[in-house]
Design an enzyme around this catalytic site. Sequence first.
Site, short mmCIF file in Angstrom:
data_model
loop_
_atom_site.label_atom_id
_atom_site.label_comp_id
_atom_site.label_asym_id
_atom_site.label_seq_id
_atom_site.Cartn_x
_atom_site.Cartn_y
_atom_site.Cartn_z
CB SER A 103 -61.01 6.34 -98.71
OG SER A 103 -60.13 7.12 -99.49
CG HIS B 267 -98.02 8.47 -51.64
ND1 HIS B 267 -98.87 7.46 -52.04
CD2 HIS B 267 -97.39 8.02 -50.53
CE1 HIS B 267 -98.74 6.43 -51.23
NE2 HIS B 267 -97.86 6.74 -50.28
CG HIS C 95 -98.31 11.59 -47.23
ND1 HIS C 95 -98.67 10.88 -46.10
CD2 HIS C 95 -97.13 11.03 -47.66
CE1 HIS C 95 -97.78 9.93 -45.87
NE2 HIS C 95 -96.83 10.00 -46.80
CG HIS D 144 -91.57 10.89 -46.85
ND1 HIS D 144 -92.38 11.95 -46.50
CD2 HIS D 144 -92.40 9.83 -46.98
CE1 HIS D 144 -93.63 11.55 -46.41
NE2 HIS D 144 -93.67 10.26 -46.71
CG ASP D 145 -93.90 9.73 -50.15
OD1 ASP D 145 -93.14 8.80 -50.52
OD2 ASP D 145 -94.80 9.57 -49.31
CG ASP E 201 -94.50 7.11 -44.61
OD1 ASP E 201 -95.24 7.99 -45.08
OD2 ASP E 201 -93.97 6.23 -45.32
#
Length: 935
Positions: free
Chosen positions: A424, A664, A668, A704-705, A816
């Site tokens: 068991s 950001h 942007h 990109h952000d 950027d």
Amino acid sequence: MAASRLDFGEVETFLDRHPELFEDYLMRKGKQELVDKWLQRHSSGQGASDLRPALAGASSLAQSSARGSTGIGGGAGPQGSANSHPASGGGESAGVPLSPSWASGSRGDGNLQRRASQKELRKSFARSKAIHVNRTYDEQVTSRAQEPLSSVRRRALLRKASSLPPTTAHILSALLESRVNLPQYPPTAIDYKCHLKKHNERQFFLELVKDISNDLDLTSLSYKILIFVCLMVDADRCSLFLVEGAAAGKKTLVSKFFDVHAGTPLLPCSTTENSNEVQVPWGKGIIGYVGEHGETVNIPDAYQDRRFNDEIDKLTGYKTKSLLCMPIRNSDGEIIGVAQAINKVPEGAPFTEDDEKVMQMYLPFCGIAISNAQLFAASRKEYERSRALLEVVNDLFEEQTDLEKIVKKIMHRAQTLLKCERCSVLLLEDIESPVVKFTKSFELMSPKCSADAENSFKESVEKSSYSDWLINNSIAELVASTGLPVNVSDAYQDPRFDAEADQISGFHIRSVLCVPIWNSNHQIIGVAQVLNRLDGKPFDDADQRLFEAFVIFCGLGINNTIMYDQVKKSWAKQSVALDVLSYHATCSKAEVDKFKAANIPLVSELAIDDIHFDDFSLDVDAMITAALRMFMELGMVQKFKIDYETLCRWLLTVRKNYRMVLYHNWRHAFNVCQLMFAMLTTAGFQEILTEVEILAVIVGCLCHDLDHRGTNNAFQAKSDSALAQLYGTSATLEHHHFNHAVMILQSEGHNIFANLSSKEYSDLMQLLKQSILATDLTLYFERRTEFFELVSKGAYDWSITSHRDVFRSMLMTACDLGAVTKPWEISRQVAELVTSEFFEQGDRERSELKLTPSAIFDRNRKDELPRLQLEWIDSICMPLYQALVKVNAKLKPMLDSVAANRRKWEELHQKRLQVSAASPVPSSPSPAVAGEDRL
């Protein structure tokens, strides 16, 4: 050209070395008549006759069989049949020579027993022929005969390999198979030993010693010793008792063979475990007395000795008269057994002193042989246990996803390993809680104790639902609370055992071995328990050590399975959460319909082709329409067959997945994309880059952000955030931006690349990843040296892939950082937004991480902004735009704006210096601004 002559001997030697080739050829092209002849040559006449119904098609064999059977029935008898010769004119099949061994085994009626192997061979051949009959092609017309030898051998080996079970368990079992075999030396016949006893006692004694010295099997060795002792002392019967339980301090004398006659075969007829086993308590009776005191007992009349127990005589009806009992010692002088000879022949005679001397000379050799056999048996037992542990590890690695399956495997292995009636496993509900409460129990009964072993496997979720569970809960709870194993040899003598529950269950518990199950952190997660060894003995120390080692692996396997289940549930929760978030992160249908029906202004109206575009001139909705205009103006909607509704939905969702941070954000991202569009159209880069590259950089600028949190990569590493743990410390945010972009593209109704070919899609996704990762300034510093050298040397070659990759990376960085190329008012406003976002990060570093932020992130040093901007322009921005102007002079307005903005920052810096000179304040030296700290 003369054909080469084959030598039959060479062919036969080759086939001996490659039997698989002969087998393959026989199975493919063997005829039934050939097998009939083989059976006829290697069988008796009666056997050939018996084969006649199955092989009725072979008339020649039937005739020869009839002749053979007539000869046997004609009264020649077995002896005559064995020596009969083939009839003339019959060839090889005319007569069947019989082996003398058949004669000795014939029945009283003169008929011979047919070998079973003939029947099996006939069945095997019939099966193989059936396989050939069911084929749908004629092998005679195939080119298999012309195949090279290597192909035939390879096919034969593959056929063999395909017959093996393709599981790791069977492979492991084959690898662990013991290569050590017991030496087999046939003993000399009893009649020969009796002859030596009468004529050469020395040789007789040596024969007895030699026969037992070559035997390492304890069962057959014990049997031999009994027979040989009977021969030596002329005893009617003999018994051998071996000491067991010495290590546990509970010695018992056990005899697996009791009252063996001298005329019995040298090998026991029954090898069943515990057959004829007799146990004598230590110190009880004559056997126990000899074992305890090590003295020789020679009694002429057993019934006159008070130590004699006549229970065996009453059971068997055999009357014991004389008795000679002597201890058997090992090389260390320890008593390991007792030999007992009963009733000297002729009947009524007592055992003599010569009998005692002979036994005293012989038993030391028996002690050596028994010790060797016991050592060999112990080593085999340890080998089997080690093998079982390795197989347990294999089981655990094979199954780590289903708790019930892995526990069932564990219990099967435990029963095989410890040979117990019941096993068991109980798992704790909460391993951290001081209160012991089991949430799950698993139970398995041995097939020897249950007619249906599968139905004996039970699982219960609530403790109250297994009231019929036969394991003592108090013992299991004690082990779970203390972490110490419990080994109970007699359950009814232990106060922790509930005898009443045992009686109600109907399962009688004799012995219990219960050990804790630990996880990798040394926490108890449950207990494992085994009940009642099949041989009736209690669990010893070796069983306990083995079970504890076994449970270590089981604990790891159970823990891994539980962790897998937790991870699976967590994944399901995450999947649900992502589904909810994706619903709220995507745009509404009303928004899509609104922009789908809207009129898109021209480029000239939006002024998005201007390098000096005002970053704050458009509102959030106007930026969507301007982005749509860029896609249409570059011809990407037509070229890549982008569905217009999908494009609107994708742009709106991208906008929604930018956070409301100071810099950001979506504005942007749009401004970076606008500058890329202006550079492509104004500077003529649209003629240099391919359409796929243009689509990649435009989409890369917008994405990109994505999901930027207002903190940089350094902050992610310092705070050991979930993003840093997921993506590592190299370009952490950039990898997250790309993966977020992919997630949006894979959402239903958002794949703007759906109509691209597979190659275009693969190339585009690779270019998109490169474009987004290029915005990491660490990567910019690594690659800009190569770019500057190519530009200064005039060695740029657009046909070279690596040159194009570097150029696209520089374009992404230039866009950027593009705010520095805008008019002064715009550039300064952007710089203030960036600085404010950096100050918020610095505040978090000071409050959450207890760190002093660097100058650009320190709100207390905001008056140093002009100096920091000068360093930023001189070290990062100016060299990049100077190199781009060398590539394309149409970008000179951007460089001029950078120079103009630098002059403005220089003026502010000089004013600050003048103010500082008028009222000098001590200030700490400002650290150099690392490029990667800026973005």
